[in-house]
Design a protein around this motif. Sequence first.
Motif, PDB file in Angstrom:
ATOM      1  N   ASP A  74       0.853  -1.185   0.000  1.00 56.59           N
ATOM      2  CA  ASP A  74       0.000   0.000   0.000  1.00 56.59           C
ATOM      3  C   ASP A  74       0.887   1.233   0.000  1.00 56.59           C
ATOM      4  O   ASP A  74       1.904   1.295   0.697  1.00 56.59           O
ATOM      5  N   VAL A 124       2.477   4.319   0.957  1.00 54.49           N
ATOM      6  CA  VAL A 124       2.679   5.006   2.224  1.00 54.49           C
ATOM      7  C   VAL A 124       3.570   6.212   1.954  1.00 54.49           C
ATOM      8  O   VAL A 124       4.563   6.106   1.233  1.00 54.49           O
ATOM      9  N   LYS A 168       1.802   7.495   6.766  1.00 54.28           N
ATOM     10  CA  LYS A 168       0.355   7.409   6.554  1.00 54.28           C
ATOM     11  C   LYS A 168       0.090   6.878   5.156  1.00 54.28           C
ATOM     12  O   LYS A 168       0.846   7.134   4.223  1.00 54.28           O
ATOM     13  N   LYS A 169      -1.017   6.164   4.999  1.00 56.34           N
ATOM     14  CA  LYS A 169      -1.382   5.638   3.685  1.00 56.34           C
ATOM     15  C   LYS A 169      -1.864   6.774   2.799  1.00 56.34           C
ATOM     16  O   LYS A 169      -2.532   7.693   3.257  1.00 56.34           O
ATOM     17  N   GLU A 225      -4.145   6.669   0.605  1.00 58.01           N
ATOM     18  CA  GLU A 225      -5.602   6.713   0.532  1.00 58.01           C
ATOM     19  C   GLU A 225      -6.186   7.550   1.664  1.00 58.01           C
ATOM     20  O   GLU A 225      -7.220   8.177   1.514  1.00 58.01           O
ATOM     21  N   ARG A 283       4.820   7.754  -3.390  1.00 55.00           N
ATOM     22  CA  ARG A 283       5.128   7.819  -1.959  1.00 55.00           C
ATOM     23  C   ARG A 283       5.697   9.165  -1.553  1.00 55.00           C
ATOM     24  O   ARG A 283       6.349   9.269  -0.524  1.00 55.00           O
TER      25      ARG A 283
END
Length: 173
Positions: free
Chosen positions: A80, A82, A117-118, A120, A157
């Motif tokens: 994911d 990040v 933090k992601k 999304e 990222r």
Amino acid sequence: MAGTGSLMNEQRGKIRYWKRYFSLLMIGVCLGGAGMIFWYGHQLEELMLENRSLKLVNERLYKDLASLKQTQKAAQKRQDAVIELIRVQIDEPKPHAIIETEVIRRLEKDLAPLKGKKAEQLVELPPLLHELLRRREYVIEGNMVEVRLKTVVIVSRVLSLTVTAEVKHDGTS
């Protein structure tokens, strides 16, 4: 009467003659039909074998596809996006180099909690950042510097911010 007997023999000979050709024709039809059925059966058997092998290949490919989808989902969960880096750029008019460097350092320090933090989760971030940095002021080298956010871009990222830094007043006045 002798003529009628020979006429009958002659007609019997013609009938035998046609019977012979007709029976040869029927034997040929039967042999040809048998040959066609044999050839058709052979072709049908080959098609059935090919169909079976294609079904096995199709089944194997479906299993491979399912395993690839599972692997892709697992990799996507592990990977994911990040936020790993926060980049700050100061747009025109650029302040003095020392002030510019200090503003970048302080903004990166203030935004450091966003690292990890992601991406999304940060979709709703730009309005929040605009609110937070609407009138952010720093005292640097005796100067009041007002920082305003212009743009926020999240690429892969990296969180990229473009800000303006305006020196409000000189501490020497």
